[in-house]
Scaffold this active site. Structure first.
Site, mmCIF file in Angstrom:
data_model
loop_
_atom_site.group_PDB
_atom_site.id
_atom_site.type_symbol
_atom_site.label_atom_id
_atom_site.label_comp_id
_atom_site.label_asym_id
_atom_site.label_seq_id
_atom_site.Cartn_x
_atom_site.Cartn_y
_atom_site.Cartn_z
ATOM 1 N N GLU A 108 0.806 -1.217 0.000
ATOM 2 C CA GLU A 108 0.000 0.000 0.000
ATOM 3 C C GLU A 108 0.843 1.273 0.000
ATOM 4 O O GLU A 108 0.315 2.360 -0.267
ATOM 5 C CB GLU A 108 -0.928 0.013 1.221
ATOM 6 N N GLU A 136 7.031 -21.725 8.239
ATOM 7 C CA GLU A 136 7.389 -20.828 9.340
ATOM 8 C C GLU A 136 8.368 -21.463 10.315
ATOM 9 O O GLU A 136 8.965 -20.774 11.145
ATOM 10 C CB GLU A 136 6.132 -20.403 10.100
#
Length: 298
Positions: free
Chosen positions: A83, A114
């Site tokens: 963004e 992860e």
């Protein structure tokens, strides 16, 4: 590590009968729990402020803000990163989001990624992390191996390191120059840190990027004057910003915006300093992009 000892893994006594609650009651309890998140973030404002200064310094010296995380945490960092170019006119490489399992893991979970700290080192090396950068490791639990490995590797490369966790005494805090801990407590759905944990991380990322961009002169007043007017909605917003910032009539603002190639900040300097687009661009470059300085308001 005994994960059951983590606050984010603790069972919430207020929602022990979640599966039997009427919808209205469920939503009310959920809303009550969400209201606690902002207060938890408020408790970490000092550390967040220190991180903002570090990120600003990195960006000023040609470095980057690099978010690093797995699962929901990594997606939140990536979302904040993507963004920044349309909102603040940054280059795509200035704010980066690294997600365990790669970009495809944004929409399809890559199970087990992860748990591999070496993946983070490889991901960071893939973008050439160095001592100009600030790396922000995001992990609601505060112990994700991918994030631990990333912070350790970033530190070895000389980067400034920041951690964001939703538990106290988080493992990742030990590997960060600036540890940020936002203890959000038990989730309404036990262990589902996409809820309060995710909300807290989103709030912290909002603060880190937005405050850093304000410090860099990407904002004039409270207007996003470096916005990229890439669609009709943003073009209209840019025109309105020029009117709001200068007091010019809409036609004059639109004309200045056209002369400025659609760049609201340049158009604002043109109108306030009564100069051409070329002169406005020179003023902004000399002022390091700060609008107030470019028009002599400081």
């Amino acid at each position: 590590m005994d994960l059951s000892a983590l606050g984010t893994e603790t069972r919430n006594e207020r929602t022990a009968d979640l599966d039997r609650m009427p919808v209205g009651e469920l939503l009310s309890v959920m809303n009550d729990e969400d209201r606690t998140v902002a207060l938890a973030v408020r408790g970490a404002l000092a550390e967040i402020g220190t991180a903002v200064e570090a990120i600003t310094a990195s960006l000023r010296r040609g470095g980057r803000l690099i978010y690093l995380g797995a699962g929901t945490s990594g997606r939140i960092g990536l979302l904040d990163a993507v963004e920044c170019p349309p909102t603040f006119g940054t280059a795509p490489e200035q704010v980066v989001g690294l997600l365990s399992g790669g970009p495809g893991a944004f929409v399809v979970a890559v199970e087990g990624a992860e748990d591999e700290p070496e993946r983070a080192a490889a991901d960071l090396d893939g973008i050439g992390v160095d001592d100009r950068d600030t790396v922000v490791g995001l992990a609601a639990s505060g112990r994700t191996p991918y994030v631990v490995g990333g912070l350790k590797h970033a530190a070895a490369k000389g980067a400034t390191t920041v951690s964001v966790a939703c538990n106290r005494d988080a493992v990742i805090s030990r590997y960060a120059d600036i540890p940020i801990e936002v203890p959000t407590g038990p989730e309404i759905l036990t262990g589902s840190t996409r809820l309060k944990g995710g909300t807290a991380e989103k709030m912290v990322c909002n603060m880190l990027s937005t405050a850093s961009m304000v410090r860099l002169g990407k904002v004039y007043g409270n207007l996003m004057v470096d916005v990229r007017a890439s669609n009709e909605k943003l073009l209209d917003r840019a025109r309105r910003m020029v009117v709001q910032a200068t007091g010019a009539d809409p036609d004059a603002a639109a004309e200045a915006l056209r002369a400025a190639g659609g760049h609201a900040k340049t158009a604002i300097v043109m109108l306030l300093a009564h100069c051409t687009a070329e002169e406005a661009a020179r003023r902004l470059e000399k002022a390091g992009g700060d609008t107030r300085t470019a028009v002599g308001q400081d």
